[in-house]
Design an enzyme around this catalytic site. Structure first.
Site, PDB file in Angstrom:
ATOM      1  N   ASP A  47       5.680  -5.357   5.460  1.00 48.13           N
ATOM      2  CA  ASP A  47       6.169  -6.710   5.744  1.00 48.13           C
ATOM      3  C   ASP A  47       6.025  -7.648   4.536  1.00 48.13           C
ATOM      4  O   ASP A  47       6.887  -8.498   4.312  1.00 48.13           O
ATOM      5  CB  ASP A  47       5.510  -7.296   7.002  1.00 48.13           C
ATOM      6  CG  ASP A  47       4.013  -7.075   7.045  1.00 48.13           C
ATOM      7  OD1 ASP A  47       3.432  -6.668   6.018  1.00 48.13           O
ATOM      8  OD2 ASP A  47       3.417  -7.318   8.105  1.00 48.13           O
ATOM      9  N   GLY A  48       4.966  -7.451   3.732  1.00 43.42           N
ATOM     10  CA  GLY A  48       4.803  -8.281   2.534  1.00 43.42           C
ATOM     11  C   GLY A  48       5.949  -8.062   1.560  1.00 43.42           C
ATOM     12  O   GLY A  48       6.537  -9.023   1.031  1.00 43.42           O
ATOM     13  N   ARG A  76      -0.535  -6.660  -4.932  1.00 38.77           N
ATOM     14  CA  ARG A  76      -0.925  -8.002  -5.377  1.00 38.77           C
ATOM     15  C   ARG A  76       0.222  -8.743  -6.066  1.00 38.77           C
ATOM     16  O   ARG A  76       0.251  -9.972  -6.061  1.00 38.77           O
ATOM     17  CB  ARG A  76      -2.104  -7.921  -6.323  1.00 38.77           C
ATOM     18  CG  ARG A  76      -3.318  -7.297  -5.628  1.00 38.77           C
ATOM     19  CD  ARG A  76      -4.567  -7.472  -6.444  1.00 38.77           C
ATOM     20  NE  ARG A  76      -5.691  -6.858  -5.750  1.00 38.77           N
ATOM     21  CZ  ARG A  76      -6.950  -7.150  -5.963  1.00 38.77           C
ATOM     22  NH1 ARG A  76      -7.266  -8.061  -6.854  1.00 38.77           N
ATOM     23  NH2 ARG A  76      -7.899  -6.553  -5.303  1.00 38.77           N
ATOM     24  N   GLY A  88       0.831  -1.207   0.000  1.00 35.80           N
ATOM     25  CA  GLY A  88       0.000   0.000   0.000  1.00 35.80           C
ATOM     26  C   GLY A  88       0.858   1.246   0.000  1.00 35.80           C
ATOM     27  O   GLY A  88       1.988   1.239   0.491  1.00 35.80           O
ATOM     28  N   HIS A 110      -8.817   5.259   3.655  1.00 39.42           N
ATOM     29  CA  HIS A 110      -7.594   5.648   2.944  1.00 39.42           C
ATOM     30  C   HIS A 110      -7.260   7.135   3.048  1.00 39.42           C
ATOM     31  O   HIS A 110      -6.164   7.528   2.641  1.00 39.42           O
ATOM     32  CB  HIS A 110      -7.696   5.219   1.481  1.00 39.42           C
ATOM     33  CG  HIS A 110      -7.695   3.735   1.313  1.00 39.42           C
ATOM     34  ND1 HIS A 110      -8.842   2.991   1.430  1.00 39.42           N
ATOM     35  CD2 HIS A 110      -6.684   2.859   1.108  1.00 39.42           C
ATOM     36  CE1 HIS A 110      -8.544   1.712   1.272  1.00 39.42           C
ATOM     37  NE2 HIS A 110      -7.247   1.596   1.079  1.00 39.42           N
ATOM     38  N   THR A 126       5.177   1.944   6.408  1.00 38.88           N
ATOM     39  CA  THR A 126       3.784   1.651   6.717  1.00 38.88           C
ATOM     40  C   THR A 126       3.202   2.722   7.611  1.00 38.88           C
ATOM     41  O   THR A 126       3.864   3.194   8.548  1.00 38.88           O
ATOM     42  CB  THR A 126       3.603   0.292   7.421  1.00 38.88           C
ATOM     43  OG1 THR A 126       2.249   0.178   7.839  1.00 38.88           O
ATOM     44  CG2 THR A 126       4.501   0.109   8.621  1.00 38.88           C
ATOM     45  N   ASP A 170       4.004  -0.953  12.288  1.00 46.90           N
ATOM     46  CA  ASP A 170       3.992  -2.306  12.870  1.00 46.90           C
ATOM     47  C   ASP A 170       5.119  -3.210  12.381  1.00 46.90           C
ATOM     48  O   ASP A 170       5.033  -4.431  12.533  1.00 46.90           O
ATOM     49  CB  ASP A 170       2.635  -2.981  12.584  1.00 46.90           C
ATOM     50  CG  ASP A 170       2.386  -3.207  11.098  1.00 46.90           C
ATOM     51  OD1 ASP A 170       3.166  -2.694  10.270  1.00 46.90           O
ATOM     52  OD2 ASP A 170       1.402  -3.895  10.763  1.00 46.90           O
ATOM     53  N   MET A 184      -7.164   3.021  10.608  1.00 45.42           N
ATOM     54  CA  MET A 184      -6.489   1.849  10.032  1.00 45.42           C
ATOM     55  C   MET A 184      -5.465   1.317  11.037  1.00 45.42           C
ATOM     56  O   MET A 184      -5.426   1.762  12.189  1.00 45.42           O
ATOM     57  CB  MET A 184      -5.819   2.235   8.721  1.00 45.42           C
ATOM     58  CG  MET A 184      -6.768   2.293   7.542  1.00 45.42           C
ATOM     59  SD  MET A 184      -5.847   2.562   6.013  1.00 45.42           S
ATOM     60  CE  MET A 184      -7.065   2.104   4.797  1.00 45.42           C
ATOM     61  N   GLY A 185      -4.632   0.396  10.603  1.00 43.72           N
ATOM     62  CA  GLY A 185      -3.572  -0.129  11.460  1.00 43.72           C
ATOM     63  C   GLY A 185      -3.469  -1.641  11.489  1.00 43.72           C
ATOM     64  O   GLY A 185      -2.617  -2.183  12.185  1.00 43.72           O
ATOM     65  N   ARG A 186      -4.402  -2.317  10.798  1.00 43.99           N
ATOM     66  CA  ARG A 186      -4.423  -3.783  10.781  1.00 43.99           C
ATOM     67  C   ARG A 186      -4.400  -4.348  12.207  1.00 43.99           C
ATOM     68  O   ARG A 186      -5.227  -4.015  13.009  1.00 43.99           O
ATOM     69  CB  ARG A 186      -3.251  -4.342   9.952  1.00 43.99           C
ATOM     70  CG  ARG A 186      -3.318  -3.976   8.488  1.00 43.99           C
ATOM     71  CD  ARG A 186      -2.421  -4.849   7.681  1.00 43.99           C
ATOM     72  NE  ARG A 186      -1.045  -4.782   8.171  1.00 43.99           N
ATOM     73  CZ  ARG A 186      -0.055  -5.502   7.676  1.00 43.99           C
ATOM     74  NH1 ARG A 186      -0.265  -6.339   6.689  1.00 43.99           N
ATOM     75  NH2 ARG A 186       1.163  -5.385   8.151  1.00 43.99           N
ATOM     76  N   ASP A 211       0.991   1.928   9.543  1.00 44.44           N
ATOM     77  CA  ASP A 211       0.566   1.146  10.714  1.00 44.44           C
ATOM     78  C   ASP A 211       1.615   1.132  11.829  1.00 44.44           C
ATOM     79  O   ASP A 211       1.294   0.772  12.961  1.00 44.44           O
ATOM     80  CB  ASP A 211       0.275  -0.306  10.308  1.00 44.44           C
ATOM     81  CG  ASP A 211      -0.774  -0.401   9.219  1.00 44.44           C
ATOM     82  OD1 ASP A 211      -1.540   0.548   9.054  1.00 44.44           O
ATOM     83  OD2 ASP A 211      -0.818  -1.445   8.539  1.00 44.44           O
ATOM     84  N   ARG A 237      -4.005   7.689   4.464  1.00 43.10           N
ATOM     85  CA  ARG A 237      -2.802   7.361   3.706  1.00 43.10           C
ATOM     86  C   ARG A 237      -2.494   8.371   2.617  1.00 43.10           C
ATOM     87  O   ARG A 237      -1.436   8.322   1.998  1.00 43.10           O
ATOM     88  CB  ARG A 237      -2.984   5.984   3.064  1.00 43.10           C
ATOM     89  CG  ARG A 237      -2.253   4.927   3.776  1.00 43.10           C
ATOM     90  CD  ARG A 237      -2.578   3.551   3.331  1.00 43.10           C
ATOM     91  NE  ARG A 237      -2.687   3.304   1.925  1.00 43.10           N
ATOM     92  CZ  ARG A 237      -3.126   2.125   1.430  1.00 43.10           C
ATOM     93  NH1 ARG A 237      -3.456   1.165   2.250  1.00 43.10           N
ATOM     94  NH2 ARG A 237      -3.210   1.937   0.147  1.00 43.10           N
TER      95      ARG A 237
HETATM   96  O1  F6P Z   1      -0.934  -1.493   5.878  1.00 46.36           O
HETATM   97  C1  F6P Z   1      -1.426  -0.246   5.567  1.00 46.36           C
HETATM   98  C2  F6P Z   1      -2.920  -0.285   5.423  1.00 46.36           C
HETATM   99  O2  F6P Z   1      -3.375   1.026   5.142  1.00 46.36           O
HETATM  100  C3  F6P Z   1      -3.669  -0.867   6.619  1.00 46.36           C
HETATM  101  O3  F6P Z   1      -3.777   0.037   7.692  1.00 46.36           O
HETATM  102  C4  F6P Z   1      -4.980  -1.248   5.985  1.00 46.36           C
HETATM  103  O4  F6P Z   1      -5.626  -2.286   6.699  1.00 46.36           O
HETATM  104  C5  F6P Z   1      -4.551  -1.729   4.630  1.00 46.36           C
HETATM  105  O5  F6P Z   1      -3.308  -1.106   4.342  1.00 46.36           O
HETATM  106  C6  F6P Z   1      -5.530  -1.387   3.539  1.00 46.36           C
HETATM  107  O6  F6P Z   1      -5.066  -1.917   2.347  1.00 46.36           O
HETATM  108  P1  F6P Z   1      -5.734  -1.615   0.943  1.00 46.36           P
HETATM  109  O7  F6P Z   1      -5.208  -0.294   0.461  1.00 46.36           O
HETATM  110  O8  F6P Z   1      -5.321  -2.729   0.077  1.00 46.36           O
HETATM  111  O9  F6P Z   1      -7.217  -1.552   1.153  1.00 46.36           O
END
Ligand code: F6P
Length: 351
Positions: free
Chosen positions: A106-107, A75, A10, A274, A128, A132, A172-174, A130, A277
């Site tokens: 992390d991905g 992806r 992201g 979003h 990130t 994290d 957000m923050g997972r 997050d 972000r």
């Molecule tokens: O890891 C960053 C993040 O913004 C998370 O806080 C959130 O859960 C995820 O990405 C959302 O991802 P996407 O943009 O694929 O919806």
């Protein structure tokens, strides 16, 4: 020396600041040729690589721009099949890349580690909102996300007060509650609910009822990964072709529905999503991202590969990618901010 840069996963405020710092540092300090790879690993694993030169002129003026000038993908995964891995490595060889700087979460670090094990020299830069990633006590983008979420809570306060409502704001923050915790404290939330502490709905309702007698309104800040005692996280979608297929989201609506029957006042929910972000990074994130980018360039110049830039006790460093790929840096239950919150009367949803 020819070095590639890509941004994966992201997007995040500060990515362009890193691209700029890596490029300028390499150009200035060792005269390297720097190329940008478009759309994360997607730009390296297709039929033909998608690249663009990065030079002094085209990284000038991007420090304060949100998003990433290179594009990104959450992806594309070159490790999905042997054919994809082989094609990615073949493109890197054909391009003459002596190293790849992978900026991501992390991905992206897991993919970078996999490619490093197959012989591609890689340097990782943690990214990130997050906050994290293991080994990184502050990632760029987090400060910006907290600032945006804080402003949202402040804005909800005036309308909550006017209507005597309970307002829930979802950050957000997972699986980590850093954004909710810091924005909740900075925005003067009355209740902060984190993925790390399962909340008790009766305890949350009791705070709202008690506040209804005095202040008339209640502000609840909830991290998207939070869940009630004995309950499940709220999953918005499964993206089966993504390295991280779970998309959380919507817990604020679930909490609203669960809380409303306990209260006489209206309960409303806002999901920030979003918005957190997007846009320009804060000055703090611009500085941090610039430091991370320069540190990544230094690792490349020293030939210190298969490592990720780190921040520990305020000092820049690096750690092996192999050590990064396992785990998530969640809020420790003995974190001083949790104690502060409790001591000033903020509810963490505990019974
Ligand atoms: O890891 C960053 C993040 O913004 C998370 O806080 C959130 O859960 C995820 O990405 C959302 O991802 P996407 O943009 O694929 O919806």
């Amino acid at each position: 020396m020819r070095i590639g840069i890509l941004t994966g996963g992201g997007d995040c405020p500060g990515l362009n600041a890193v691209i700029r710092a890596v490029t300028k540092s390499l150009l200035r300090q060792c005269g390297a040729e720097v190329i940008g790879i478009e759309d994360g690993f997607a730009g390296l694993m297709g039929e033909a690589p998608r690249i663009r030169p990065l030079d002094w002129a085209n990284v000038s003026g991007i420090l304060m721009r949100g998003g990433t000038i290179l594009g990104t993908s959450n992806r594309a995964n070159p490790l999905r099949s042997e054919a994809d891995t082989e094609r990615t490595l073949a493109h890197a060889r054909a391009l003459g890349l002596q190293a790849l700087v992978a900026i991501g979460g992390d991905g992206t670090m897991a993919i970078a580690h996999g490619l490093a094990q197959r012989g591609l020299p890689v340097v990782g830069v943690p990214k990130t909102i997050d906050n994290d990633i293991v080994g990184c006590e502050r990632s760029f983008g987090f400060d910006t996300a907290v600032a945006i979420a804080t402003e949202a809570i402040e804005r909800l306060q005036t309308t909550a007060e006017s209507h005597s409502r309970v307002m829930i704001v979802e950050t957000m923050g997972r699986y980590a509650g850093w954004i909710a915790l810091e924005a909740g404290i900075a925005g003067a939330a009355d209740v902060i609910l984190l993925p790390e502490i399962d909340y008790d709905i009766e305890a949350v309702a009791a705070v709202c009822r008690e506040r209804a007698q005095r202040q008339r309104y209640t502000l609840i800040c909830i991290g998207e990964g939070a869940k009630p005692v004995g309950g499940q996280q709220t999953v918005q979608a499964w993206l089966h072709d993504s390295p991280d297929p779970v998309r959380l989201g919507g817990v604020a609506h679930a909490l609203r529905a669960a809380l409303q029957p306990w209260l006489t006042c209206e309960v409303r929910a806002t999901v920030l999503g979003h918005v957190q972000r997007g846009g320009s990074p804060t000055p703090f994130d611009r500085v941090l991202a610039t430091q991370f980018g320069n540190e990544a360039a230094l690792l490349v110049m020293r030939g210190d590969f298969n490592r990720m830039v780190t921040l520990h006790e305020g000092r820049l460093g690096s750690m092996a990618l192999a050590d990064v790929v396992h785990g998530t840096r969640t809020v420790p239950l003995d974190h001083p901010l949790l104690r502060t919150a409790r001591q000033i009367g903020v509810s963490l949803g505990e019974p």
